[in-house]
Design an enzyme around this catalytic site. Structure first.
Site, PDB file in Angstrom:
ATOM      1  N   GLU A   1       0.806  -1.216   0.000  1.00 56.17           N
ATOM      2  CA  GLU A   1       0.000   0.000   0.000  1.00 56.17           C
ATOM      3  C   GLU A   1       0.846   1.277   0.000  1.00 56.17           C
ATOM      4  O   GLU A   1       0.838   2.064   0.953  1.00 56.17           O
ATOM      5  CB  GLU A   1      -0.954  -0.011   1.189  1.00 56.17           C
ATOM      6  CG  GLU A   1      -1.959  -1.148   1.098  1.00 56.17           C
ATOM      7  CD  GLU A   1      -2.974  -1.183   2.242  1.00 56.17           C
ATOM      8  OE1 GLU A   1      -2.789  -0.436   3.222  1.00 56.17           O
ATOM      9  OE2 GLU A   1      -3.946  -1.954   2.135  1.00 56.17           O
TER      10      GLU A   1
ATOM     11  N   GLU B   1      -4.983  -8.993  -0.191  1.00 55.85           N
ATOM     12  CA  GLU B   1      -5.369  -8.695   1.190  1.00 55.85           C
ATOM     13  C   GLU B   1      -6.838  -8.340   1.282  1.00 55.85           C
ATOM     14  O   GLU B   1      -7.368  -7.622   0.428  1.00 55.85           O
ATOM     15  CB  GLU B   1      -4.530  -7.537   1.757  1.00 55.85           C
ATOM     16  CG  GLU B   1      -4.776  -7.303   3.242  1.00 55.85           C
ATOM     17  CD  GLU B   1      -3.923  -6.181   3.820  1.00 55.85           C
ATOM     18  OE1 GLU B   1      -2.701  -6.176   3.540  1.00 55.85           O
ATOM     19  OE2 GLU B   1      -4.463  -5.318   4.530  1.00 55.85           O
TER      20      GLU B   1
END
Length: 530
Positions: A262, A366
Site C-alpha cells: 500500500e 489482502e
C-alpha cells in the site's frame, strides 16, 4: 446459534430437499458445533476435542453435489441429486447457462496471511491438538485446502512493535546486520511450516515489505509520509533478496514478492503504521533498475507483483508508472490488488487499465472487514462482502485471492497501533477455544472446490424475473464443473444450471452461499483439463 435451532434448520432444509435430492453425512464429516450470537448468523466452536470438518465428495456420473452455508446456520450442508434433461418451464425459470468450451484465466489459488499477530496467537494456544486443528481447518483435506500464504517481510501493523530486519546500524548500505527476528523464528516460521505440512498441494508463498529501515527513508521514520532515498535503491532491492535467502535457509521458498505494501499510505499520511511512499518516477526506476535485476538474477522463477494497493490506485501505480518507465510491464509478472474500497471502485477499471498487458496476471492479496473496528462474531454481512468481492474479482480475471490474518484474538489484534479488524478464525485463549466466523466459510466455498489449475468458464444468467444472482463458474483439472452462487435475498430460489442439453436443478436457500459440482459432460476437443 443454538444447537437445537441449528438441528431443526438443517432437518427442515433436508426435508425440503427431498423434492430435489438427498442430504446426508458423507465421509464422516464433523458438523459445526454452533454457538448462538444475538442478531447474528452464529459461529462454529472448536475446542481441544472437537472441531468441524469438511471433505469434498467424489462426484458420481449423472449426479451433482451441492454444499450450502446459510445465515440460518447451515455450514457446508451436503446434498446430492440427479442431473436432468434441461427444461425451460417459463420465462421466469432462472437459468445459468454454462459454456465450458469458453475459458478464461487459470487459477493460482486461495489463502491467508501469516503475520506476527497470527503466529503469536496460534503459538499461544496451549493445547497442541487445538493448534493443529486450526492449521488443519485451513490447509488440510478436511479443511478449506488453502494453497497460498502472504507474509510480511519484517514488521507490519499486525505486530507487537514497529521494526524491520536491519534497523541498526544506521546507513548500513551493505546490510551487514540484516537478520531475521524473534518474531520470524518463534511466530511466523513455525506457523508457515505447520501450514505447509498440512497442505496436500504446494503452498505458494508471497512476501511483502511494509517499510524499509527508517534510515533508508526521507522521513527517518517507519511511519507517516516518507520516500526511499535514491542512494538506497540498491540496498532496498538487496533487502528483499536477503529476506528470501534467510527464509530459504529455513526451508521456506517464495513464489512471489510484491513491490511494497500500500504505497499510497506513505504519500497521503492516512495510517499510523509502517509504510513507504513512492514517487511515480522513483517507483518505476527502482523496479526496472534495481528490484527486477536483483530478484531475477537471484531466482528467475520468483514472481514480482506490482502495486499491492487498492484497486483505485491502478491509474497511479501502474498507468502513470508505465508512462514514465514502460519497461516496468516487462519486469512485473502480475498485479496485486487489495479488497478495500472495492464497493466504490468498479472492477471494470482493471480491464480498462490492463487490457494492453495480457501477460500480467491479477491477484487479490489482502482482505479484511474493517468497518467494525475489530471482531464482529457471527456477522453474515461480512460473509456477503467477501463473497461478493470474490465472485466479482474472479469474473474479472483475478487468478487468486488471499485473505488477511489467519487468526486473531477476540479484540481483533494484537496490533501495535490498535488497527483492529475481523478474522475468519478468532481465538479465545482463556476459554481454550477458537471460533470459525461466517467469513471462514465464505472463503471455503471457493478455496475448497476450485483447485489450482482450474479455468473460469463462461456463465450467463437467463430467464430471471428476480434480482440477479451473483455467480462464477470453473472447469477444474479433474474435468468437473464448479459453480458458486450467492443468494442475497431472503427468499429461497430454484436455479437451473444448464450445460449442453442437461441441467442441475438446485434449491438455493435465502441468504446463503452454495457451491455446486458435477462432471463435465460437454464434449470439447480443445479441453486441456485431463
Amino acid at each position: 446459534m443454538d444447537i437445537n435451532k441449528c438441528i431443526i434448520s438443517a432437518s427442515l432444509w433436508a426435508a425440503v430437499y427431498l423434492l430435489f435430492g438427498s442430504a446426508g453425512a458423507y465421509n464422516n464429516d464433523k458438523p459445526c458445533a454452533p454457538q448462538e450470537i444475538y442478531n447474528r448468523s452464529g459461529i462454529c466452536v472448536c475446542n481441544a476435542t472437537y472441531c468441524d470438518t469438511i471433505t469434498k465428495e467424489t462426484v458420481n456420473p449423472g449426479r451433482f453435489m451441492a454444499y450450502t452455508s446459510s445465515e440460518n446456520g447451515l455450514r457446508f450442508q451436503k446434498v446430492t441429486s440427479l442431473i436432468e434433461v434441461f427444461r425451460k418451464l417459463s420465462d421466469c425459470s432462472t437459468t445459468i447457462e454454462l459454456d465450458p468450451t469458453t475459458k478464461y484465466q487459470t487459477i493460482h489459488g486461495f489463502g491467508g496471511a501469516v503475520t506476527d499477530s497470527a503466529g503469536f496467537i496460534w503459538n499461544n494456544i496451549q493445547d497442541e491438538g487445538l493448534k493443529q486443528a486450526l492449521i488443519d481447518s485451513y490447509f488440510s483435506d478436511t479443511g478449506l485446502e488453502y494453497n497460498m500464504i502472504r507474509t510480511p517481510i519484517g514488521g507490519s501493523d499486525f505486530s507487537s512493535r514497529a521494526y524491520t530486519l536491519n534497523d541498526y546500524p544506521l546507513d548500513d548500505k551493505e546490510l551487514g546486520n540484516f537478520s531475521l527476528t524473534y518474531e520470524d523464528y518463534n511466530y511466523k516460521l513455525p506457523m508457515i511450516k505447520a501450514c505447509i505440512a498440512a497442505a496436500s498441494s504446494q503452498v505458494f508463498m508471497v512476501g511483502t515489505t511494509w517499510s524499509p529501515p527508517a534510515w533508508m527513508k526521507t522521513s527517518g521514520s517507519l511511519t507517516g509520509v516518507g520516500f526511499l532515498k535514491e542512494e538506497y535503491f540498491e540496498a532496498y532491492a538487496n533487502y528483499h533478496k536477503k529476506f528470501l535467502e534467510e527464509y530459504k535457509r529455513n526451508n521456506i521458498s517464495f513464489w512471489a514478492i510484491t513491490t511494497t505494501n500500500e504505497p499510497l499510505n506513505g504519500v497521503v499520511d492516512l495510517p499510523d503504521f509502517n509504510c513507504l511512499g513512492w514517487t511515480i518516477e522513483g517507483m518505476g526506476s527502482w523496479i526496472v533498475d534495481y528490484l527486477g535485476p536483483t530478484i531475477k538474477n537471484y531466482d528467475s522463477t520468483i514472481k514480482i507483483l506490482g502495486i499491492d494497493d487498492q484497486r483505485n490506485t491502478l491509474p497511479i501505480w501502474f498507468t502513470a508508472v508505465i508512462l514514465k518507465r514502460p519497461e516496468v510491464a516487462q519486469v512485473l509478472d502480475g498485479i496485486a490488488l487489495h479488497f478495500y474500497f472495492n464497493d466504490i471502485t468498479p472492477p471494470s477499471m482493471t480491464t480498462t487499465v490492463l487490457k494492453d498487458y495480457p501477460d500480467l496476471f491479477l491477484i487479490s492479496t489482502e482482505a479484511s472487514i474493517t468497518e467494525t473496528k475489530g471482531v464482529d462474531l457471527g456477522s453474515w454481512d461480512g460473509l456477503e462482502k467477501y463473497a461478493v468481492s470474490l465472485i466479482q474479482d474472479l469474473n474479472y480475471n483475478y487468478t487468486g485471492w488471499i485473505d488477511w490474518n489467519l487468526c486473531l484474538d477476540t479484540e481483533g489484534g494484537p496490533n501495535w497501533v490498535k488497527n483492529y479488524v475481523d478474522s475468519p478464525i478468532v481465538v479465545d485463549a482463556e476459554a481454550g477455544v477458537f471460533y470459525k466466523q461466517p467469513i471462514f466459510y465464505a472463503m471455503g466455498h471457493f478455496s475448497k472446490f476450485i483447485p489450482r489449475g482450474s479455468r473460469r468458464i463462461k456463465s450467463t444468467e437467463k430467464y430471471n424475473c428476480s434480482n440477479a444472482l451473483k455467480h462464477v463458474a470453473f472447469l477444474t483439472p479433474e474435468n468437473t464443473i464448479v459453480v458458486v452462487l450467492l443468494n442475497e435475498d431472503n427468499k429461497d430460489r430454484v436455479i437451473r444450471l444448464k450445460f449442453g442439453d442437461n441441467q442441475a436443478k438446485v434449491l438455493v436457500e435465502g441468504k446463503s452461499i452454495i457451491t455446486v459440482e458435477f462432471n463435465n459432460e460437454v464434449q470439447d476437443d480443445s479441453c486441456d483439463c485431463d
